[in-house]
Design an enzyme around this catalytic site. Sequence first.
Site, PDB file in Angstrom:
ATOM      1  N   GLU A  33       0.838  -1.203   0.000  1.00 60.10           N
ATOM      2  CA  GLU A  33       0.000   0.000   0.000  1.00 60.10           C
ATOM      3  C   GLU A  33       0.871   1.251   0.000  1.00 60.10           C
ATOM      4  O   GLU A  33       1.900   1.285   0.691  1.00 60.10           O
ATOM      5  CB  GLU A  33      -0.842  -0.027   1.296  1.00 60.10           C
ATOM      6  CG  GLU A  33      -1.775   1.116   1.505  1.00 60.10           C
ATOM      7  CD  GLU A  33      -2.411   1.069   2.895  1.00 60.10           C
ATOM      8  OE1 GLU A  33      -1.712   0.750   3.874  1.00 60.10           O
ATOM      9  OE2 GLU A  33      -3.616   1.356   2.980  1.00 60.10           O
ATOM     10  N   HIS A  35       2.511   4.534   0.973  1.00 64.38           N
ATOM     11  CA  HIS A  35       2.783   5.174   2.263  1.00 64.38           C
ATOM     12  C   HIS A  35       3.483   6.502   2.031  1.00 64.38           C
ATOM     13  O   HIS A  35       4.518   6.788   2.645  1.00 64.38           O
ATOM     14  CB  HIS A  35       3.618   4.255   3.159  1.00 64.38           C
ATOM     15  CG  HIS A  35       2.800   3.266   3.938  1.00 64.38           C
ATOM     16  ND1 HIS A  35       2.228   2.167   3.353  1.00 64.38           N
ATOM     17  CD2 HIS A  35       2.406   3.234   5.241  1.00 64.38           C
ATOM     18  CE1 HIS A  35       1.550   1.491   4.277  1.00 64.38           C
ATOM     19  NE2 HIS A  35       1.635   2.125   5.421  1.00 64.38           N
ATOM     20  N   ASP A  44       3.595  -1.697   5.948  1.00 59.86           N
ATOM     21  CA  ASP A  44       2.764  -2.378   6.951  1.00 59.86           C
ATOM     22  C   ASP A  44       3.272  -3.792   7.255  1.00 59.86           C
ATOM     23  O   ASP A  44       3.298  -4.217   8.416  1.00 59.86           O
ATOM     24  CB  ASP A  44       1.301  -2.442   6.501  1.00 59.86           C
ATOM     25  CG  ASP A  44       0.615  -1.084   6.575  1.00 59.86           C
ATOM     26  OD1 ASP A  44       1.207  -0.127   7.115  1.00 59.86           O
ATOM     27  OD2 ASP A  44      -0.526  -0.977   6.078  1.00 59.86           O
ATOM     28  N   HIS A 119      -1.936  -3.507   9.411  1.00 59.78           N
ATOM     29  CA  HIS A 119      -2.725  -2.735   8.425  1.00 59.78           C
ATOM     30  C   HIS A 119      -4.139  -2.595   8.973  1.00 59.78           C
ATOM     31  O   HIS A 119      -4.853  -3.595   9.149  1.00 59.78           O
ATOM     32  CB  HIS A 119      -2.702  -3.476   7.080  1.00 59.78           C
ATOM     33  CG  HIS A 119      -3.557  -2.891   5.996  1.00 59.78           C
ATOM     34  ND1 HIS A 119      -3.386  -1.617   5.511  1.00 59.78           N
ATOM     35  CD2 HIS A 119      -4.568  -3.440   5.273  1.00 59.78           C
ATOM     36  CE1 HIS A 119      -4.271  -1.403   4.531  1.00 59.78           C
ATOM     37  NE2 HIS A 119      -5.001  -2.487   4.379  1.00 59.78           N
ATOM     38  N   GLU A 121      -7.053  -1.764   7.975  1.00 59.60           N
ATOM     39  CA  GLU A 121      -8.236  -2.282   7.293  1.00 59.60           C
ATOM     40  C   GLU A 121      -8.406  -3.792   7.417  1.00 59.60           C
ATOM     41  O   GLU A 121      -9.447  -4.341   7.063  1.00 59.60           O
ATOM     42  CB  GLU A 121      -8.184  -1.921   5.798  1.00 59.60           C
ATOM     43  CG  GLU A 121      -8.363  -0.445   5.477  1.00 59.60           C
ATOM     44  CD  GLU A 121      -7.073   0.360   5.531  1.00 59.60           C
ATOM     45  OE1 GLU A 121      -6.158   0.017   6.304  1.00 59.60           O
ATOM     46  OE2 GLU A 121      -6.976   1.356   4.794  1.00 59.60           O
ATOM     47  N   HIS A 173      -1.648   7.281   9.151  1.00 61.27           N
ATOM     48  CA  HIS A 173      -1.109   6.561   7.993  1.00 61.27           C
ATOM     49  C   HIS A 173       0.105   7.284   7.407  1.00 61.27           C
ATOM     50  O   HIS A 173       0.014   8.440   7.006  1.00 61.27           O
ATOM     51  CB  HIS A 173      -2.193   6.418   6.924  1.00 61.27           C
ATOM     52  CG  HIS A 173      -1.704   5.718   5.703  1.00 61.27           C
ATOM     53  ND1 HIS A 173      -1.491   4.358   5.659  1.00 61.27           N
ATOM     54  CD2 HIS A 173      -1.341   6.195   4.495  1.00 61.27           C
ATOM     55  CE1 HIS A 173      -1.039   4.032   4.464  1.00 61.27           C
ATOM     56  NE2 HIS A 173      -0.937   5.116   3.737  1.00 61.27           N
ATOM     57  N   GLU A 178       4.472   5.479  11.935  1.00 62.50           N
ATOM     58  CA  GLU A 178       5.081   4.565  10.953  1.00 62.50           C
ATOM     59  C   GLU A 178       6.444   5.076  10.481  1.00 62.50           C
ATOM     60  O   GLU A 178       7.379   4.289  10.288  1.00 62.50           O
ATOM     61  CB  GLU A 178       4.137   4.347   9.766  1.00 62.50           C
ATOM     62  CG  GLU A 178       2.928   3.499  10.155  1.00 62.50           C
ATOM     63  CD  GLU A 178       2.042   3.153   8.970  1.00 62.50           C
ATOM     64  OE1 GLU A 178       1.638   1.976   8.875  1.00 62.50           O
ATOM     65  OE2 GLU A 178       1.739   4.035   8.144  1.00 62.50           O
TER      66      GLU A 178
END
Length: 253
Positions: A33, A35, A44, A119, A121, A173, A178
């Site tokens: 994904e 980032h 992630d 992650h 989701e 995010h 992160e």
Amino acid sequence: MNEVHMDRISWVEYQGRVREEAAPVFLPVGATEQHGPHLPLGTDALLATAVAGGAAGSVAGLVAPALAYGFKSQPKCGGGQHFVGTTSLDAATLIGTVRDTVREFARHGVKKLVLVNGHYENQWFLIEGIDLAMREVQASGIEIMRLEYWDFFTPATLARVFPDGFPGYALEHAAVIETSMMLHYHPDLVRLDQLPDDPPADFPPYDFYPTRTQLVPPSGVLSSARGATREKGEVMASELTRLIAAAVRDAFD
Ligand code: ZN
Ligand code: MN
């Protein structure tokens, strides 16, 4: 020091670790994904694997290869599916992958399995995959812990990492948590010279389909990563190692 990564040992050694030593097995689950321009697509899964590795090292555990694709990126917590590079699974595929993987670990004789989610989701689909697997494998005696690693941060650590206030995990995010943790675990993969200056995303209290992509900052970063430092990453990583290892020791006794 025992090897921590399952994919780096033979099946014979693995069998001894899980059957004779009852080693906890950690299964990291991530995503591929966007980032932002400053972090890699694998963030992630890389962070879930690194966190699992820290805890596994403290409890003589093993880390299985990560499930590196996750459920579809949502605008409010991962930027959304319109970014090139974001590569996601339908819910049924993720649920089936988790169910199948759990079933295999049960067949191996693993008694302690820890799913480490990186992650946002993924959460409910991991729950469903575990639940479907447990219908089939409960007699094996396997027990499963599922966790989102960010739930282990203490208020004291969040106050230290966010002196100006915590924006919440969804907007985090590719932001301070992160980026700081990547600076600690994988500094060679962070491009601090590419940090975007988008203002924090301001979403309405509903979702809309097709996605209103204009609500998502074009960089894909939902709140500023400017406060990220390697030192914050180290503080968070050592807290996660300590608290997740303690949870595994307590929960499986
Ligand atoms: Zn992420
Ligand atoms: Mn994500």
